[in-house]
Scaffold this active site. Sequence first.
Site, mmCIF file in Angstrom:
data_model
loop_
_atom_site.group_PDB
_atom_site.id
_atom_site.type_symbol
_atom_site.label_atom_id
_atom_site.label_comp_id
_atom_site.label_asym_id
_atom_site.label_seq_id
_atom_site.Cartn_x
_atom_site.Cartn_y
_atom_site.Cartn_z
ATOM 1 N N SER A 1 9.453 0.343 30.213
ATOM 2 C CA SER A 1 8.620 1.447 30.685
ATOM 3 C C SER A 1 8.039 2.204 29.500
ATOM 4 O O SER A 1 8.756 2.827 28.711
ATOM 5 C CB SER A 1 9.456 2.381 31.571
ATOM 6 O OG SER A 1 8.645 3.410 32.043
ATOM 7 N N HIS B 1 5.694 -1.583 32.240
ATOM 8 C CA HIS B 1 5.694 -0.648 33.362
ATOM 9 C C HIS B 1 5.034 0.657 32.903
ATOM 10 O O HIS B 1 5.385 1.201 31.854
ATOM 11 C CB HIS B 1 7.148 -0.413 33.782
ATOM 12 C CG HIS B 1 7.320 0.446 34.989
ATOM 13 N ND1 HIS B 1 7.220 -0.051 36.275
ATOM 14 C CD2 HIS B 1 7.598 1.765 35.125
ATOM 15 C CE1 HIS B 1 7.441 0.928 37.139
ATOM 16 N NE2 HIS B 1 7.664 2.048 36.465
ATOM 17 N N ASP C 1 4.122 4.540 34.038
ATOM 18 C CA ASP C 1 4.450 5.604 34.986
ATOM 19 C C ASP C 1 3.358 6.652 35.019
ATOM 20 O O ASP C 1 3.177 7.396 34.058
ATOM 21 C CB ASP C 1 5.771 6.266 34.576
ATOM 22 C CG ASP C 1 6.948 5.382 34.882
ATOM 23 O OD1 ASP C 1 7.041 4.895 36.023
ATOM 24 O OD2 ASP C 1 7.790 5.175 33.987
ATOM 25 N N MET D 1 2.151 10.056 36.505
ATOM 26 C CA MET D 1 2.712 11.242 37.180
ATOM 27 C C MET D 1 1.678 12.370 37.179
ATOM 28 O O MET D 1 1.049 12.630 36.150
ATOM 29 C CB MET D 1 3.952 11.714 36.425
ATOM 30 C CG MET D 1 5.011 10.645 36.237
ATOM 31 S SD MET D 1 6.369 11.291 35.237
ATOM 32 C CE MET D 1 7.439 9.843 35.168
ATOM 33 N N HIS E 1 2.853 2.178 38.185
ATOM 34 C CA HIS E 1 3.639 2.885 39.198
ATOM 35 C C HIS E 1 3.008 4.255 39.426
ATOM 36 O O HIS E 1 3.142 5.141 38.578
ATOM 37 C CB HIS E 1 5.086 2.980 38.668
ATOM 38 C CG HIS E 1 6.025 3.732 39.544
ATOM 39 N ND1 HIS E 1 7.281 4.114 39.116
ATOM 40 C CD2 HIS E 1 5.918 4.160 40.823
ATOM 41 C CE1 HIS E 1 7.896 4.758 40.100
ATOM 42 N NE2 HIS E 1 7.096 4.799 41.132
ATOM 43 N N MET F 1 2.934 7.675 40.751
ATOM 44 C CA MET F 1 3.711 8.776 41.331
ATOM 45 C C MET F 1 2.759 9.949 41.484
ATOM 46 O O MET F 1 2.865 10.975 40.804
ATOM 47 C CB MET F 1 4.890 9.117 40.408
ATOM 48 C CG MET F 1 5.989 8.078 40.486
ATOM 49 S SD MET F 1 7.124 8.188 39.097
ATOM 50 C CE MET F 1 6.214 7.241 37.903
ATOM 51 N N MET G 1 13.493 3.276 43.758
ATOM 52 C CA MET G 1 13.758 4.293 42.741
ATOM 53 C C MET G 1 15.258 4.571 42.720
ATOM 54 O O MET G 1 15.827 4.949 43.742
ATOM 55 C CB MET G 1 13.010 5.601 43.053
ATOM 56 C CG MET G 1 11.522 5.604 42.754
ATOM 57 S SD MET G 1 11.037 5.130 41.081
ATOM 58 C CE MET G 1 12.029 6.193 40.050
ATOM 59 N N ASP H 1 14.050 0.834 39.391
ATOM 60 C CA ASP H 1 13.475 1.714 38.375
ATOM 61 C C ASP H 1 14.277 3.009 38.253
ATOM 62 O O ASP H 1 14.347 3.796 39.203
ATOM 63 C CB ASP H 1 12.022 2.022 38.808
ATOM 64 C CG ASP H 1 11.245 2.818 37.773
ATOM 65 O OD1 ASP H 1 11.764 3.022 36.654
ATOM 66 O OD2 ASP H 1 10.106 3.222 38.090
HETATM 67 C C1 DX5 Z 1 10.897 7.685 36.455
HETATM 68 C C2 DX5 Z 1 10.040 6.504 36.089
HETATM 69 C C3 DX5 Z 1 10.759 5.418 35.384
HETATM 70 C C4 DX5 Z 1 11.293 5.814 34.037
HETATM 71 C C5 DX5 Z 1 12.500 4.984 33.759
HETATM 72 O O1 DX5 Z 1 10.142 8.581 37.198
HETATM 73 O O2 DX5 Z 1 9.469 5.943 37.259
HETATM 74 O O3 DX5 Z 1 9.961 4.256 35.265
HETATM 75 O O4 DX5 Z 1 10.360 5.637 33.015
HETATM 76 O O5 DX5 Z 1 13.087 5.470 32.631
HETATM 77 P P1 DX5 Z 1 14.611 5.200 32.269
HETATM 78 O O6 DX5 Z 1 14.778 3.723 32.162
HETATM 79 O O7 DX5 Z 1 14.780 5.928 30.991
HETATM 80 O O8 DX5 Z 1 15.439 5.771 33.408
HETATM 81 ZN ZN ZN Z 2 8.404 3.912 37.132
#
Ligand code: DX5
Ligand code: ZN
Length: 225
Positions: free
Chosen positions: A15, A40, A42, A44, A73, A75, A144, A182
């Site tokens: 990620s 990956h 993220d 947000m 991903h 969010m 998740m 994840d």
């Molecule tokens: C959390 C993200 C994850 C995050 C995982 O909201 O969706 O993808 O980056 O990070 P680790 O592996 O550090 O939990």
């Molecule tokens: Zn993620």
Amino acid sequence: MKLQKSKRKVMIAPSVIAANFARLQTEIAAAEKAGADMFHLDIMDGHFVPNISFGPIIVKTVHRLTKLPLDTHLMIEDPDLYLEDFKKAGAARLIVHVEVCRHLHRTVSEIRSMGMIPGVSLNPSTSLFAIEEILPFVDTVLVMSVNPGFGGQEFITTSLDKIRRLREMLDSHNFHALIEVDGGVNAANAAEIVKAGADILVAGSAVFGADDIHNALAALRKEVS
Ligand code: DX5
Ligand code: ZN
């Protein structure tokens, strides 16, 4: 007791949010060389989750730095407004949250018609029943295992049972969707997560947070192959 290793080919998706952005090119190259299967990303928005990360510009940047598929991903609220932007940025796989999609079937169909691989994600407190009807239409279900919004959180252990139940739901109907997990994944729990039924492991801090990205990814791989 050593856990029995899985026969399934498990994919590892580092990620990028956990990477050092001042050294992004070097860190992406290191993870790719160490055998990452995809990256990956993220996204947000500060609304669906209480944090803001990055958008299509960074996806495009990572796309320039690697040939590996980008597992994106979302969010974010109103993902329908941004599908095209992520397609243009180079997302190969696009995952939306069931909690924000009022017409999830339409969103998933749209993602596929744009030439991306559709996936659906659910928060730790969301029941598997919420995604039961969409299972035949998605290629990935992202479970998740932390509350989304931040890297570096601890794996919620009840996720293991959720993964097992999802595996049963998929297998009993012969659905082909992959199970992606994840949040809080590391070398200490990876084998157990795969044994529960996971196909793709997302790992942020466990890979990019480590002193040596190559060794960290190799340690994770060793646990699941
Ligand atoms: C959390 C993200 C994850 C995050 C995982 O909201 O969706 O993808 O980056 O990070 P680790 O592996 O550090 O939990
Ligand atoms: Zn993620």
